[in-house]
Design an enzyme around this catalytic site. Structure first.
Site, PDB file in Angstrom:
ATOM      1  N   ARG A 194      36.659  43.850  44.347  1.00  0.00           N
ATOM      2  CA  ARG A 194      35.300  44.089  43.881  1.00  0.00           C
ATOM      3  C   ARG A 194      34.432  42.895  44.239  1.00  0.00           C
ATOM      4  O   ARG A 194      34.931  41.773  44.326  1.00  0.00           O
ATOM      5  CB  ARG A 194      35.263  44.266  42.360  1.00  0.00           C
ATOM      6  CG  ARG A 194      36.319  45.195  41.824  1.00  0.00           C
ATOM      7  CD  ARG A 194      36.074  45.480  40.378  1.00  0.00           C
ATOM      8  NE  ARG A 194      34.877  46.271  40.220  1.00  0.00           N
ATOM      9  CZ  ARG A 194      34.840  47.580  40.404  1.00  0.00           C
ATOM     10  NH1 ARG A 194      35.918  48.249  40.722  1.00  0.00           N
ATOM     11  NH2 ARG A 194      33.709  48.242  40.265  1.00  0.00           N
ATOM     12  N   ASN A 237      38.885  32.411  47.010  1.00  0.00           N
ATOM     13  CA  ASN A 237      39.315  33.720  47.528  1.00  0.00           C
ATOM     14  C   ASN A 237      40.054  33.509  48.841  1.00  0.00           C
ATOM     15  O   ASN A 237      39.868  32.499  49.511  1.00  0.00           O
ATOM     16  CB  ASN A 237      38.073  34.593  47.773  1.00  0.00           C
ATOM     17  CG  ASN A 237      38.434  35.974  48.283  1.00  0.00           C
ATOM     18  OD1 ASN A 237      39.338  36.631  47.767  1.00  0.00           O
ATOM     19  ND2 ASN A 237      37.755  36.427  49.334  1.00  0.00           N
ATOM     20  N   HIS A 273      40.680  35.499  52.526  1.00  0.00           N
ATOM     21  CA  HIS A 273      40.168  36.590  53.354  1.00  0.00           C
ATOM     22  C   HIS A 273      41.030  36.689  54.616  1.00  0.00           C
ATOM     23  O   HIS A 273      41.331  35.668  55.237  1.00  0.00           O
ATOM     24  CB  HIS A 273      38.711  36.297  53.730  1.00  0.00           C
ATOM     25  CG  HIS A 273      38.109  37.389  54.554  1.00  0.00           C
ATOM     26  ND1 HIS A 273      37.742  38.602  54.005  1.00  0.00           N
ATOM     27  CD2 HIS A 273      37.861  37.473  55.879  1.00  0.00           C
ATOM     28  CE1 HIS A 273      37.282  39.385  54.976  1.00  0.00           C
ATOM     29  NE2 HIS A 273      37.334  38.721  56.118  1.00  0.00           N
TER      30      HIS A 273
HETATM   31  C1  GRF Z   1      45.194  40.152  51.420  1.00  0.00           C
HETATM   32  O1  GRF Z   1      45.225  40.608  52.751  1.00  0.00           O
HETATM   33  C2  GRF Z   1      44.011  39.254  51.209  1.00  0.00           C
HETATM   34  O2  GRF Z   1      43.675  38.504  52.339  1.00  0.00           O
HETATM   35  C3  GRF Z   1      42.912  40.227  50.904  1.00  0.00           C
HETATM   36  O3  GRF Z   1      43.526  41.248  50.145  1.00  0.00           O
HETATM   37  C4  GRF Z   1      44.916  41.286  50.446  1.00  0.00           C
HETATM   38  C5  GRF Z   1      45.631  41.110  49.151  1.00  0.00           C
HETATM   39  O4  GRF Z   1      47.016  41.289  49.263  1.00  0.00           O
HETATM   40  N1  GRF Z   1      41.838  39.571  50.191  1.00  0.00           N
HETATM   41  P1  GRF Z   1      47.950  40.987  48.029  1.00  0.00           P
HETATM   42  O5  GRF Z   1      47.478  41.866  46.863  1.00  0.00           O
HETATM   43  O6  GRF Z   1      47.842  39.529  47.707  1.00  0.00           O
HETATM   44  O7  GRF Z   1      49.321  41.383  48.471  1.00  0.00           O
END
Ligand code: GRF
Length: 184
Positions: A87, A103, A105
């Site tokens: 979100r 975060n 990414h």
């Molecule tokens: C990961 O690819 C991260 O980069 C993105 O969402 C995904 C989360 O994966 N923001 P997880 O829930 O940590 O396995």
């Protein structure tokens, strides 16, 4: 010992990678709660299995954003770790926890912001992509970059194979960043 709150919507593999390093004694921090907008998120299950408070928040509720700020505040976190939290974090949340929200990414920002960073990289045809850990500001994936890892795009890569190789790097760089922040 720094206090960490994790926000996660799904499988929680990045949360687990950080937790494993904490359990191994390599990070001077404690995850005091995992909060999810999906009641059946694997991340909540992992939290419960490890004796960490697992909290579901109903994002369909009008009160959700205020509830989230209030709930996170009760944990008095030093850092809020977004780990697959699907979100947009509203401005009021960002200003309530200025400089404390990070975060990960799955692309080398500022390229391929938003959803499906891996797919965007494949479709564009870049030869190098990767992952980025960054502070969260009011924009979408625009906050100050803390660390990045590069991943080569290979001939014949699919979204799945590329995502899996990026994820391996995510699981290294995210705990490393959290470790460094907890030592600061
Ligand atoms: C990961 O690819 C991260 O980069 C993105 O969402 C995904 C989360 O994966 N923001 P997880 O829930 O940590 O396995």
């Amino acid at each position: 010992m720094k206090r960490l709150v994790v926000l996660a919507s799904g499988r929680g593999s990045n949360f687990k990678a950080i937790l494993d390093e904490i359990l191994a004694g390599n990070i001077n921090g404690e995850i005091v709660a995992v909060i999810s907008d999906h009641h059946d998120a694997k991340a909540l299950e992992i939290a419960r299995d490890n004796g960490i408070e697992a909290v579901f928040g109903n994002a369909a509720s009008k009160e959700y954003n205020d509830w989230l700020i209030g709930t996170v505040k009760t944990y008095e976190p030093d850092y809020i770790i977004l780990a697959g939290y699907m979100r947009i974090v509203p401005p009021a949340f960002v200003s309530a926890f200025e400089g404390k929200i990070i975060n990960i990414h799955p692309a080398l920002l500022p390229s391929f912001k938003g959803l499906h960073g891996q797919r965007q990289a494949l479709e564009y045809g870049v030869k190098i992509t990767g992952c980025t850990v960054h502070y969260v500001d009011e924009g979408m994936d625009t906050g100050k970059i803390i660390a990045q890892r590069a991943v080569e795009v290979k001939e014949g890569d699919t979204e799945e194979t590329l995502s899996a190789r990026i994820l391996e790097q995510e699981h290294k760089v995210y705990p490393a960043v959290v470790k460094a922040l907890c030592e600061a």
